[in-house]
Structure formats: C-alpha cells, structure tokens
Design an enzyme around this catalytic site. Structure first.
Site: not given
Length: 301
Positions: A102-103, A129
């Site tokens: 989610d970051e 990511k």
C-alpha cells in the site's frame, strides 16, 4: 486450496533471510530450495523453466534501511523484478503474481485507496516498489504476460524479522527492554495477519483477472500509539518502557486500502481479528526464542 506438485523457493538469504523459516515444510518432497538472487539472470534462467506460476515476494522492504541507502532497493526491487519478468516471458510461465504494498500510494488523510488511485510514493522503498509494479503491468500490456499485482497493508505474524515494528516491540519487551515510538505516535496503519495475506494471494493466483491489481487488507486501522498500547498489554509492560524518538524522514501519516474489489470478485475477507492475531503472535515469539535471539545478537548492517 492450492495443491502444487512442486514448489521452488528461491531466496538470497540476506540479513533478514533465514532457512529455519522453512522448518515446518522442510521434509515435504514437493519443496525445492535454491539459494540465489533474483538479480542473477543466468541462475534465473536455470530455475524458471518447468514452472507454471511465479509468485514474486522477493524485495528489500524496510523503509528505514531505504532511507539510509537506496541502492539495494532499486537493484533488487526494480532490476530483480525485470530479470524475473524477462525469464517468465522467455520460458512460458503461465501466471506471474507480483506482491506489492500500500505504500506505493503515499499517504491518505481520509477515505481509502482504490486500485485505480495514482501512485505517489514518498520513500525510496515505496518508490522502488511502485517502479516494479509498473514494470510488471507493462509486461502484461506489451507482451501479453499473465500478470496480476497485489498490494497489501502492514503484515504481522510469526517468522517476521525483528526489525519490523511488531516483532521488534514484542522481542524487546520480552527481554525487558524499551521500544521506540516515532514522533507523536499518530501515524495510522491497517494491520493484516500473514495468514490472511497468504489466503488473499492464493485467491488472486487462482482466480484473479490478468492485468489487474487487487488490494489485500486486514480491516483494522490503528495509530502507532494504539498498537503500542496493545503490545504493552500483551507483554505485561507499562508505558515507562516506551522511548519517544524523532519522527522518520518523509513518514507517511496514514495508509488505508479499499478491499471491495477482492471481496466482490474473489470472496476474500480477513478472518483473523487483530486482538486474536496479536495475542497469537506474542505467544509465538515467547515460545520461539531460539528462532529470534540469534537474529537480534547480530549487529545491524
């Protein structure tokens, strides 16, 4: 339930890797372990042929380490992902499941992110990511590779390396030590037990739509101060064991995933309540000192 005929685990065994994590399944004849790095194209070309599915967990993942030095995050998370994607395409892998976080969305003051939300990462970790997510989806759109991406909230549970907040706090408290609390403790995270995360991944692997993103959340948001209170209580400790520390650079204030899509399409709902999961996790670390004590005895690198 998944019933693979063979599972290959490829792991570089960096500082946070531990072959002992495979102890519960070590004697299963379907398991093959390969010690190697996803940044090694020749090795990947040896390992990938004959596999139907790649579930890509491999990543440098600790935000604080990415702030101290971003290079391994970029080379592993971005270039390593590209190496795996190239090999999957070359060798006819049927499905590529890319595990993300989610970051990548940054921070959200209210409401929850849907899978269509723009990416706005704030740390070198989350930026790496986000880059790997975009690469994976590009391989689907450009080459037709069957890629699905999952983005999860904060994980906790057994076998988690004790630099992450839950095992760090629990092991420090069990040893009679103190725990650090960033800033005002008001940063909010959603907590997901690792078993629920794996259930969600299995559903996506089996029935997720190619080229899609699925959120896997735990459904319980807590401030860091609220989480600390629960861990103190579970370990029989008081607030005198908490040491306020300066806030992390670029610290995201709140994460929140909307899990409507995976719930509606695949039937996923988190099954482990946070209070039960935390109690079980504390019990696991209390009962498995032989697993984590050697890890904490090694100086941080």
């Amino acid at each position: 339930m998944l019933a693979p005929t063979q599972v290959t685990v490829l792991d570089a065994i960096t500082y946070s890797g531990n072959p002992a994590n495979l102890a519960p399944v070590r004697d299963d004849p379907r398991l093959r372990f390969v010690h190697g790095d996803i940044r090694q194209p020749d090795l990947i070309d040896e390992v990938v042929p004959g596999h139907d599915v790649i579930v890509h967990f491999a990543a440098e993942s600790h935000v604080d380490r990415s702030i101290a030095g971003a290079t391994p995050f970029v080379t592993t998370n971005v270039l390593g992902t590209q190496t795996l994607l190239d090999a999957a395409l070359r060798h006819g892998v049927r499905r590529f499941v890319h595990i993300s976080t989610d970051e990548v969305y940054g921070s959200i003051a209210e409401g929850s992110w849907t899978e269509q939300w723009p990416l706005a990462p704030n740390s070198p970790y989350s930026a790496s990511k986000a880059g790997s997510d975009l690469l994976a989806l590009a391989f689907h759109r450009t080459h037709g590779l069957d890629v699905v991406v999952t983005r999860c909230s904060n994980n906790y549970g057994p076998y988690q390396y004790p630099e992450k907040v839950v095992p760090l706090f629990v092991t420090n408290l069990l040893d009679g030590g103190t725990v650090p609390l960033y800033g005002d403790g008001g940063n909010v995270r959603d907590w997901l037990h690792v078993h629920d995360h794996c259930r969600g991944i299995a559903l996506v692997q089996q029935r997720g739509r190619a080229g899609e993103i699925y959120h896997i959340g735990g459904g319980t948001e807590l401030t860091n101060k609220e989480l600390t209170a629960q861990l103190l209580e579970a370990c029989g400790a008081g607030w005198d064991r908490v040491v306020p520390v300066a806030d992390r650079k670029g610290h995201d204030r709140r994460y929140s995933l909307d899990i409507t899509k995976i719930k509606t399409e695949l039937g996923y709902v988190p099954s482990i309540p946070l209070d039960t999961g935390l109690a079980d996790t504390v019990r696991w670390y209390r009962d498995h000192r032989s697993w984590w004590e050697p890890l904490k005895a090694v100086p941080a690198r």
